[in-house]
Design a protein around this motif. Structure first.
Motif, short mmCIF file in Angstrom:
data_model
loop_
_atom_site.label_atom_id
_atom_site.label_comp_id
_atom_site.label_asym_id
_atom_site.label_seq_id
_atom_site.Cartn_x
_atom_site.Cartn_y
_atom_site.Cartn_z
N ASP A 179 0.97 -1.21 -0.06
CA ASP A 179 0.01 0.12 -0.06
C ASP A 179 0.77 1.13 -0.10
O ASP A 179 1.83 1.16 0.61
N TYR A 180 0.39 2.38 -0.74
CA TYR A 180 1.01 3.62 -0.96
C TYR A 180 0.15 4.56 -0.81
O TYR A 180 -0.89 4.38 -1.32
N LEU A 181 0.55 5.80 -0.69
CA LEU A 181 -0.15 7.11 -0.73
C LEU A 181 0.84 7.94 -1.53
O LEU A 181 1.83 8.21 -1.01
N LEU A 182 0.09 8.72 -2.42
CA LEU A 182 1.00 9.51 -3.36
C LEU A 182 0.75 10.84 -2.70
O LEU A 182 -0.40 11.36 -2.63
N LYS A 183 1.86 11.59 -2.47
CA LYS A 183 1.67 12.93 -2.08
C LYS A 183 1.30 13.97 -3.12
O LYS A 183 1.71 13.91 -4.23
N PRO A 184 0.53 15.01 -2.90
CA PRO A 184 -0.18 15.24 -1.66
C PRO A 184 -1.31 14.29 -1.29
O PRO A 184 -1.80 13.85 -2.20
N ILE A 185 -1.43 13.78 -0.18
CA ILE A 185 -2.34 12.72 0.33
C ILE A 185 -3.67 13.17 0.10
O ILE A 185 -4.01 14.30 0.60
N ASP A 186 -4.42 12.37 -0.59
CA ASP A 186 -6.02 12.52 -0.75
C ASP A 186 -6.64 11.77 0.52
O ASP A 186 -6.22 10.68 0.90
#
Length: 261
Positions: free
Chosen positions: A99-106
């Motif tokens: 799992d990952y979150l791409l900045k800026p985080i939604d």
């Protein structure tokens, strides 16, 4: 409701504070027990507190986020990677089904990522499997070479396969069927476009809207009955007209690369 203890590791102050705020406002089952600006600070927190989950930036001055992996593995903590756009890093993360979150985080993406991780921790508890996926990711990013292993959701866990073992992948509605050279096949909830983004571009080619082939398993191709490929496992497949020029270009590059080696 079981509360999961988490830490945030990021060298950017805005990234740390904004993620902390989003988690407090939207994820009541996550308790932030520490915030670290560096790998060294994070190691100290992990050594002194039980941790279930780490929100981990990959690229930080003074230490790569992967230096934390051994500490995370000791506590069998899950990891959600937070990263600015890096095409190779995202490919490697997706290839290992992490799992990952791409900045800026939604906000919505944050909720989805947290829910996936918490469900996995609570239901499956397959610690060795998670450790191996993270290790594969660290190796991939360390070498920056092409993706060699793929992690596929399978049953109540994941199956790790060598990319070279894939003969072809066929679309089946919103699923894909991965055919392997041991005559096994795996059905996964990914569409072909996702595999196109992950697999080595010079080794795999999409020949039809419903199929991707591994050129290492290509035996021959001809146009006797329309343009067709014949694979090492004895199967034949059609190449669509709109994919033909891309196929021949890939063949040219693949043949050149093979002869260079």
């Amino acid at each position: 409701m079981t509360i999961l203890k988490a830490i945030i590791v990021d060298d950017e102050e805005f990234a740390r504070s904004s993620l902390f705020f989003l988690l407090q406002q939207n994820c009541p089952d996550i308790e932030i027990t520490g915030i670290a600006r560096s790998v060294a600070e994070a190691k100290d927190i992990i050594a002194n507190h039980p941790i279930d989950l780490i929100f981990l930036d990959i690229a930080m001055p003074g230490g790569n986020g992967f230096e934390l992996i051994p500490e995370a593995q000791k506590q069998h903590a899950a990891v959600i990677f937070t990263t600015a756009y890096d095409q190779y890093a995202l490919r490697a993360i997706k290839a290992n089904a992490l799992d990952y979150l791409l900045k800026p985080i939604d906000i919505d993406e944050l909720k989805i990522a947290v829910e996936k991780v918490t469900q996995h921790l609570r239901l499956f508890q397959n610690k060795h499997e998670t450790d191996e996926r993270i290790s594969n990711l660290a190796n991939s990013l360390g070498s920056r070479s092409e993706i060699k292993k793929l992690t596929l959701p399978y049953g109540q866990g994941f199956k790790m396969i060598d990319v070279d073992d894939i003969i072809y992948i066929e679309a089946d509605s919103n699923y894909s069927i991965v055919h392997l050279n041991n005559e096994n096949k795996i059905t996964v909830s990914k569409i072909l476009r996702e595999f196109e983004e992950i697999l080595p571009n010079e080794q795999f080619v999409r020949i039809h809207k419903s199929s991707i082939i591994n050129l290492n398993h290509l035996k021959e191709y001809n146009s006797k009955n329309g343009l067709q490929v014949f694979l090492n496992n004895g199967e034949s497949m059609n190449i669509s007209r709109r994919r033909a020029s891309d196929f021949f270009e890939k063949i040219k590059l693949f043949t050149k690369a093979s002869s260079d080696h």
